[in-house]
Scaffold this motif. Structure first.
Motif, PDB file in Angstrom:
ATOM      1  N   VAL A 180       0.858  -1.186   0.000  1.00 12.02           N
ATOM      2  CA  VAL A 180       0.000   0.000   0.000  1.00 12.02           C
ATOM      3  C   VAL A 180       0.891   1.231   0.000  1.00 12.02           C
ATOM      4  O   VAL A 180       1.802   1.339   0.831  1.00 12.02           O
ATOM      5  CB  VAL A 180      -0.934   0.007   1.221  1.00 12.02           C
ATOM      6  N   PHE A 181       0.661   2.139  -0.934  1.00 13.31           N
ATOM      7  CA  PHE A 181       1.453   3.365  -0.980  1.00 13.31           C
ATOM      8  C   PHE A 181       0.551   4.571  -0.764  1.00 13.31           C
ATOM      9  O   PHE A 181      -0.651   4.541  -1.040  1.00 13.31           O
ATOM     10  CB  PHE A 181       2.207   3.494  -2.314  1.00 13.31           C
ATOM     11  N   VAL A 182       1.152   5.643  -0.253  1.00 18.80           N
ATOM     12  CA  VAL A 182       0.463   6.913  -0.059  1.00 18.80           C
ATOM     13  C   VAL A 182       1.331   8.000  -0.675  1.00 18.80           C
ATOM     14  O   VAL A 182       2.511   8.145  -0.325  1.00 18.80           O
ATOM     15  CB  VAL A 182       0.219   7.218   1.431  1.00 18.80           C
ATOM     16  N   ARG A 183       0.763   8.752  -1.607  1.00 18.85           N
ATOM     17  CA  ARG A 183       1.499   9.849  -2.228  1.00 18.85           C
ATOM     18  C   ARG A 183       1.058  11.162  -1.589  1.00 18.85           C
ATOM     19  O   ARG A 183      -0.115  11.540  -1.666  1.00 18.85           O
ATOM     20  CB  ARG A 183       1.231   9.900  -3.735  1.00 18.85           C
ATOM     21  N   LYS A 184       2.005  11.844  -0.954  1.00 25.24           N
ATOM     22  CA  LYS A 184       1.759  13.148  -0.344  1.00 25.24           C
ATOM     23  C   LYS A 184       2.572  14.203  -1.080  1.00 25.24           C
ATOM     24  O   LYS A 184       3.382  13.893  -1.964  1.00 25.24           O
ATOM     25  CB  LYS A 184       2.141  13.135   1.135  1.00 25.24           C
ATOM     26  N   ALA A 185       2.395  15.456  -0.685  1.00 26.48           N
ATOM     27  CA  ALA A 185       3.134  16.545  -1.324  1.00 26.48           C
ATOM     28  C   ALA A 185       4.638  16.407  -1.106  1.00 26.48           C
ATOM     29  O   ALA A 185       5.437  16.867  -1.925  1.00 26.48           O
ATOM     30  CB  ALA A 185       2.642  17.890  -0.803  1.00 26.48           C
ATOM     31  N   ASP A 186       5.037  15.761   0.014  1.00 27.65           N
ATOM     32  CA  ASP A 186       6.466  15.672   0.337  1.00 27.65           C
ATOM     33  C   ASP A 186       7.069  14.314   0.030  1.00 27.65           C
ATOM     34  O   ASP A 186       8.214  14.043   0.414  1.00 27.65           O
ATOM     35  CB  ASP A 186       6.710  16.018   1.809  1.00 27.65           C
ATOM     36  N   GLY A 187       6.325  13.429  -0.650  1.00 28.43           N
ATOM     37  CA  GLY A 187       6.958  12.176  -1.015  1.00 28.43           C
ATOM     38  C   GLY A 187       6.009  11.014  -1.196  1.00 28.43           C
ATOM     39  O   GLY A 187       4.790  11.122  -1.029  1.00 28.43           O
ATOM     40  N   LEU A 188       6.608   9.883  -1.544  1.00 30.55           N
ATOM     41  CA  LEU A 188       5.888   8.633  -1.731  1.00 30.55           C
ATOM     42  C   LEU A 188       6.186   7.734  -0.537  1.00 30.55           C
ATOM     43  O   LEU A 188       7.345   7.418  -0.255  1.00 30.55           O
ATOM     44  CB  LEU A 188       6.331   7.955  -3.027  1.00 30.55           C
ATOM     45  N   ARG A 210       8.709   6.892   4.398  1.00 28.61           N
ATOM     46  CA  ARG A 210       8.845   7.662   3.156  1.00 28.61           C
ATOM     47  C   ARG A 210       9.929   7.019   2.290  1.00 28.61           C
ATOM     48  O   ARG A 210      11.116   7.113   2.568  1.00 28.61           O
ATOM     49  CB  ARG A 210       9.173   9.126   3.456  1.00 28.61           C
ATOM     50  N   GLU A 211       9.485   6.383   1.221  1.00 24.27           N
ATOM     51  CA  GLU A 211      10.428   5.692   0.349  1.00 24.27           C
ATOM     52  C   GLU A 211      11.156   6.662  -0.577  1.00 24.27           C
ATOM     53  O   GLU A 211      12.354   6.512  -0.820  1.00 24.27           O
ATOM     54  CB  GLU A 211       9.698   4.624  -0.462  1.00 24.27           C
ATOM     55  N   TYR A 212      10.421   7.643  -1.108  1.00 20.31           N
ATOM     56  CA  TYR A 212      11.041   8.661  -1.966  1.00 20.31           C
ATOM     57  C   TYR A 212      10.552  10.029  -1.519  1.00 20.31           C
ATOM     58  O   TYR A 212       9.358  10.240  -1.338  1.00 20.31           O
ATOM     59  CB  TYR A 212      10.693   8.419  -3.439  1.00 20.31           C
ATOM     60  N   ALA A 213      11.488  10.958  -1.331  1.00 18.42           N
ATOM     61  CA  ALA A 213      11.159  12.297  -0.853  1.00 18.42           C
ATOM     62  C   ALA A 213      10.954  13.238  -2.036  1.00 18.42           C
ATOM     63  O   ALA A 213      11.712  13.200  -3.012  1.00 18.42           O
ATOM     64  CB  ALA A 213      12.274  12.828   0.045  1.00 18.42           C
ATOM     65  N   PHE A 214       9.914  14.072  -1.963  1.00 15.19           N
ATOM     66  CA  PHE A 214       9.655  15.087  -2.974  1.00 15.19           C
ATOM     67  C   PHE A 214       9.895  16.458  -2.348  1.00 15.19           C
ATOM     68  O   PHE A 214       9.668  16.640  -1.146  1.00 15.19           O
ATOM     69  CB  PHE A 214       8.204  15.017  -3.462  1.00 15.19           C
ATOM     70  N   PRO A 215      10.244  17.482  -3.112  1.00 13.00           N
ATOM     71  CA  PRO A 215      10.657  17.395  -4.516  1.00 13.00           C
ATOM     72  C   PRO A 215      12.166  17.480  -4.684  1.00 13.00           C
ATOM     73  O   PRO A 215      12.661  17.438  -5.792  1.00 13.00           O
ATOM     74  CB  PRO A 215      10.003  18.635  -5.119  1.00 13.00           C
ATOM     75  N   ALA A 216      12.901  17.652  -3.582  1.00  7.49           N
ATOM     76  CA  ALA A 216      14.336  17.944  -3.678  1.00  7.49           C
ATOM     77  C   ALA A 216      15.182  16.763  -3.217  1.00  7.49           C
ATOM     78  O   ALA A 216      14.828  16.049  -2.274  1.00  7.49           O
ATOM     79  CB  ALA A 216      14.682  19.187  -2.856  1.00  7.49           C
TER      80      ALA A 216
END
Length: 337
Positions: A180-188, A210-216
């Motif tokens: 199950v994944f959740v996509r937020k403004a700061d990451g996946l 948080r597997e991948y951090a957005f956006p930087a």
């Protein structure tokens, strides 16, 4: 609103059957995907649960095993290893002492990478719409094709936290594994609270990672996530619960050119290392597995290559190096090649 994700294999079996009926009618080109998934559908989730529980017990018994922890889980190189050595098939050698001693005291932390960052907000590296799918050839360390792999987005909806969905990954050499994944403004994020292979109290302690951090991202710097606590299960039979520690480390390597079946693309390269440890309450012994991968993402297309490998806490290989090379995909209505 997305209905609560159920933990039972029976529920997932029913929901996946519904998804396949809609998916194949919309995308008839992927008849091969339908055949592969249908063949495994009746047993994949039940086998997934049995495999994870069996693997955990073998860890505590001192035997070599594989416990795949994350949605993108798997082996490859460690996050601090030169990627070229991974592609050459050289496993990481661990001393078994690269993780500090710990107790069951709860920890839930994330340490951001140091150094200057680059903003990737204008690049969609990780699309995940309902019905998106990826088909891969799997190759061994020598480059020979040994099988196939599939990734399917089987549900997606908007919640108060962001977009929440389910991703099914099928390895032709192992049962299907759904996360199950959740996509937020700061990451996946990967949501472990609904993982039926984890004791409920421990699953709540792990929560979202948080597997991948957005956006930087900071190039060649490490971001580390730690979860630690009581496993809430007496696996060694001494009347006391074991304790656990999860360490997830990620390094963004930057962009590089990668040859794909439809041409060369500039892809983002990440080195990911997942460490899962159990402390046996009866002896205090640390046992666990290290799953490592090199992951490559193409803008607007998602993951196009993985290099994976797994070993035990002492550095012994328990899953040979395997490379997932994209063969075809259907993402956001776009079909390639």
């Amino acid at each position: 609103m997305l209905e609560p994700v159920q933990a039972s294999a029976e529920y997932k079996f029913i929901e996946l059957k519904k998804f396949l009926a809609v998916y194949v009618s919309r995308y008839p080109k992927y008849e091969r995907v339908k055949a592969i998934v249908t063949q495994r559908l009746a047993t994949s989730y039940l086998l997934q649960m049995k495999t994870k529980i069996f693997a955990l017990n073998k860890i505590l018994a001192g035997a070599s095993c594989v416990l795949i922890l994350a949605a993108c889980g798997g082996g490859g190189s460690s996050a601090n290893q030169n990627p070229s050595s991974v592609n050459a098939g050289a496993p990481r050698v661990s001393t078994g002492t690269d993780t500090p001693a710990f107790s069951a005291a709860p920890i839930a932390s994330e340490t951001p990478p140091a150094g200057a960052t680059i903003n990737l907000s204008g690049i969609n590296l990780m699309p995940a719409a309902y019905g998106d799918s990826w088909l891969y050839d799997q190759a061994d360390a020598g480059g020979g094709v040994i099988g196939s792999g599939n990734r399917l987005v089987t549900s997606l909806a908007t919640t108060a936290e962001g977009e929440q969905g389910a991703l099914l990954e099928i390895d032709n050499q192992n049962p299907g594994d759904s996360s199950v994944f959740v996509r937020k403004a700061d990451g996946l994020y990967i949501d472990y609270t609904s993982d039926a292979s984890i004791p409920p109290a421990a699953a709540q302690q792990i929560g979202l990672i948080r597997e991948y951090a957005f956006p930087a991202y900071a190039v060649d710097e490490t971001r580390t996530v730690i979860r630690q606590g009581t496993w809430d299960q007496d696996v060694d039979g001494d009347g006391r619960s074991e304790s656990f520690r999860i360490e997830y480390a990620q390094v963004f390597r930057g962009f590089e050119n990668l040859a794909l079946p439809w041409g060369t693309a500039s892809v983002a390269h990440f080195s990911n290392t997942y460490r899962f440890y159990l402390i046996v309450s009866g002896t205090g012994e640390k046992r666990g597995v290290v799953n490592s991968e090199e992951a490559y993402f193409a803008p607007d297309l998602g993951p196009v290559k993985y290099v994976r490998h797994a070993e035990d806490a002492a550095g012994n290989s328990i899953q040979a190096l395997r490379t997932w090379n994209i063969k075809s995909l259907q993402v956001g209505g776009r079909v390639l090649p």
